[in-house]
Design an enzyme around this catalytic site. Structure first.
Site, short mmCIF file in Angstrom:
data_model
loop_
_atom_site.label_atom_id
_atom_site.label_comp_id
_atom_site.label_asym_id
_atom_site.label_seq_id
_atom_site.Cartn_x
_atom_site.Cartn_y
_atom_site.Cartn_z
N ASN A 146 0.88 -1.25 -0.01
CA ASN A 146 -0.06 0.15 0.09
C ASN A 146 1.01 1.08 0.07
O ASN A 146 2.18 1.27 -0.04
CB ASN A 146 -1.09 -0.04 1.22
CG ASN A 146 -0.18 -0.02 2.46
OD1 ASN A 146 0.52 0.84 3.00
ND2 ASN A 146 -0.37 -1.08 3.26
N ASP B 62 -4.27 -6.34 5.25
CA ASP B 62 -5.32 -7.38 6.04
C ASP B 62 -5.29 -8.61 5.48
O ASP B 62 -5.93 -9.54 6.28
CB ASP B 62 -6.61 -6.50 5.91
CG ASP B 62 -6.97 -5.41 6.62
OD1 ASP B 62 -6.21 -4.98 7.70
OD2 ASP B 62 -7.70 -4.34 5.98
N LYS C 71 7.82 -17.25 -10.84
CA LYS C 71 7.18 -16.25 -11.39
C LYS C 71 5.87 -16.76 -12.03
O LYS C 71 6.03 -17.53 -12.94
CB LYS C 71 7.84 -15.43 -12.35
CG LYS C 71 7.22 -13.96 -13.02
CD LYS C 71 8.44 -13.29 -13.82
CE LYS C 71 7.54 -11.85 -14.59
NZ LYS C 71 8.26 -11.80 -15.55
N ASP D 273 -4.59 -9.41 13.34
CA ASP D 273 -4.60 -7.99 13.76
C ASP D 273 -3.62 -7.89 14.70
O ASP D 273 -3.83 -8.16 15.84
CB ASP D 273 -6.16 -7.69 14.24
CG ASP D 273 -6.08 -6.28 14.05
OD1 ASP D 273 -5.38 -5.34 14.92
OD2 ASP D 273 -6.96 -5.49 13.71
N ILE D 274 -2.58 -7.10 14.65
CA ILE D 274 -1.43 -6.98 15.52
C ILE D 274 -1.67 -6.18 16.83
O ILE D 274 -1.44 -6.63 17.63
CB ILE D 274 -0.14 -6.23 15.01
CG1 ILE D 274 0.29 -7.34 13.68
CG2 ILE D 274 1.14 -6.56 15.72
CD1 ILE D 274 1.51 -6.68 12.74
N PHE E 87 -3.92 3.49 15.05
CA PHE E 87 -4.23 4.62 13.88
C PHE E 87 -5.40 4.17 13.17
O PHE E 87 -5.71 3.02 13.06
CB PHE E 87 -3.02 4.89 12.90
CG PHE E 87 -2.08 6.16 13.48
CD1 PHE E 87 -1.44 5.96 14.64
CD2 PHE E 87 -2.33 7.21 12.89
CE1 PHE E 87 -0.55 6.88 15.14
CE2 PHE E 87 -1.13 8.27 13.22
CZ PHE E 87 -0.47 8.10 14.34
#
Ligand code: CTP
Length: 425
Positions: free
Chosen positions: A223, A293, A303, A320-321, A337
């Site tokens: 991301n 996620d 590849k 989910d840490i 956050f």
């Protein structure tokens, strides 16, 4: 005879002012000849420095000297169309984390004590948002004069930091107090002004950046997180006296100064393992990372070739840490956050409750805000309510966040120790 070569004895300051913006105000005293060296010391310590000179200062040193050592044009006029079209005087004052006046003459101290705004230096000091520190330099009789003493008391009670002066022989031939401190000492004491001590002796673990979830040896899911906010928070926590462990996904940022331990990871699973390894003595956990996620169910060893007309990726949920940390039996003060494009408050509030956090930092994401180096804003939400931190640079927001969470941590610990609050636990 000892053949070991000797070197001049002066301390080169450690990089203690990373990401700090210093506006150096130079007023007209003979000590102004030392101020270009001060610019150099501040820059060596990691600060960005802009210089503002009074007219009298220009009688001692030329603006060109300061332009050369600071790397920026020098500001001098309050009403200067050209300068106002660039960074105007109010903007300049707000830009600075620290306004440092060195040398500060007796006249400058008197003008600052009165809150004058009729030249650029006085106006910038009055309009500042950050810290104001002055390094007095004057003849010893002027320094001892009750008028100067009164001005100093007024400045101190207004929260202004007085650095020095030193004691010794003076340019006028007198001996006594009134010499400007040496540039290296001013730079070190300026850096110490940012050391708040709010997290002294605490172990703070921070996650930062994106994660990268491999699909095959050349591709993966990631991301747009740059890691800037997490790294700025690590820096701010160090300044607050914490021992910091930073667990970072792949980012293009250099390791922050003085962070105790930097663990570079790639995937969410690696990030979780690194975080959990540091939990036993962790006091504060701040989850800033944009953790993927989902991850591909299998990372292929070869590849993927463009043979098929269509291709599906099977994804499985990542742990989910932050929620796992908050669920630990001996949990640290846990901060999350929430970067959101829509319904910022509601989404952040829901995550605060669902993940069992002590505090959540809601961060609006738009075309120009949220990711990268630019300014952003935060809305801090906890059980006590909301605390907005308006649009500002990430380093400055990071410091405000660390101050806030340190206060909340201490309140939480105080109330846990208070027997009257036992029924509330
Ligand atoms: N977080 C985490 N581990 C995850 C996902 C998120 O530790 N696997 C943390 C983030 O570091 C952040 C908070 O949880 O502090 C919220 O992350 P966010 O991605 O906004 O929330 P999600 O729970 O993933 O919800 P959604 O993506 O649906 O908005």
């Amino acid at each position: 005879m000892d053949a070991t070569p000797t070197f001049p004895q002066y301390t080169v300051p450690m990089a203690l002012l990373p990401n700090k913006r210093v506006l150096l105000g130079v007023s007209g005293g003979i000590a102004a000849y030392k101020s270009p060296d001060l610019v150099r010391r501040l820059r060596e310590a990691g600060a960005e420095v802009r210089v503002l000179m009074t007219r009298a200062a220009m009688e001692f040193v030329t603006p060109l000297t300061f332009q050369a050592v600071s790397g920026h044009p020098v500001y001098s006029e309050l009403l200067d169309e050209k300068a106002e079209a660039g960074m105007g005087h109010i903007e300049l004052a707000r830009w600075a984390d620290l306004v440092l006046v060195a040398p500060a003459t007796a006249d400058t101290l008197a003008r600052l004590a009165q809150g004058r705004a009729d030249d650029l230096l006085a106006a910038a000091c009055l309009a500042r948002r950050g810290i104001l520190a002055v390094a007095p330099a004057m003849n010893q009789a002027m320094w001892e004069n009750p008028a100067t003493r009164g001005n100093l008391r007024a400045l101190e009670s207004a929260g202004v930091t007085i650095l020095g002066p030193g004691h010794g022989s003076q340019a006028c031939g007198d001996e006594g107090a009134g010499r400007m401190l040496e540039p290296a000492e001013i730079a070190q004491r300026a850096a110490a002004l940012f050391e708040t001590g709010g997290l002294a002796g605490r172990h703070v673990v921070i996650t930062a950046g994106p994660t990268f979830e491999p699909i095959d040896p050349v591709r993966g899911l990631t991301n747009r997180s740059s890691g800037t906010m997490g790294f700025a928070i690590a820096e701010a926590a160090v300044e607050a006296g914490a021992r910091v462990t930073l667990v970072s996904g792949p980012v293009a940022l250099a390791a922050p100064q003085r962070v105790d331990c930097l663990v570079r990871v790639e995937t969410a699973m690696q990030m979780r393992d690194a975080v959990m390894a540091h939990m036993p003595d962790c006091d504060v956990f701040i989850a800033v990372a944009a953790v993927a996620d989902y991850r591909p169910a299998r990372a292929l060893p070869r590849k993927i070739k463009k043979d098929a007309e269509q291709l599906s990726l099977e994804l499985v949920r990542n742990p989910d840490i932050v929620a796992e940390v908050a669920a630990l039996p001996r949990r640290p003060f846990t901060v999350g956050f929430a970067a959101e494009t829509d319904q910022l408050e509601q989404n952040a509030q829901a995550k605060l409750v669902a993940k069992g956090l002590d505090l959540i930092c809601a961060n609006p994401v738009g075309p120009d805000t949220g990711f990268g180096d630019g300014a952003t804003s935060l809305l801090l939400i906890d059980a006590q309510g909301q605390h907005p931190l308006p649009l500002d640079s990430k380093p400055r927001l990071a410091r405000a966040l660390v101050d806030y969470l340190a206060r909340r941590l201490h309140e939480k610990e105080d109330s846990a120790q208070d027997p009257r609050s036992a029924h509330r636990q």
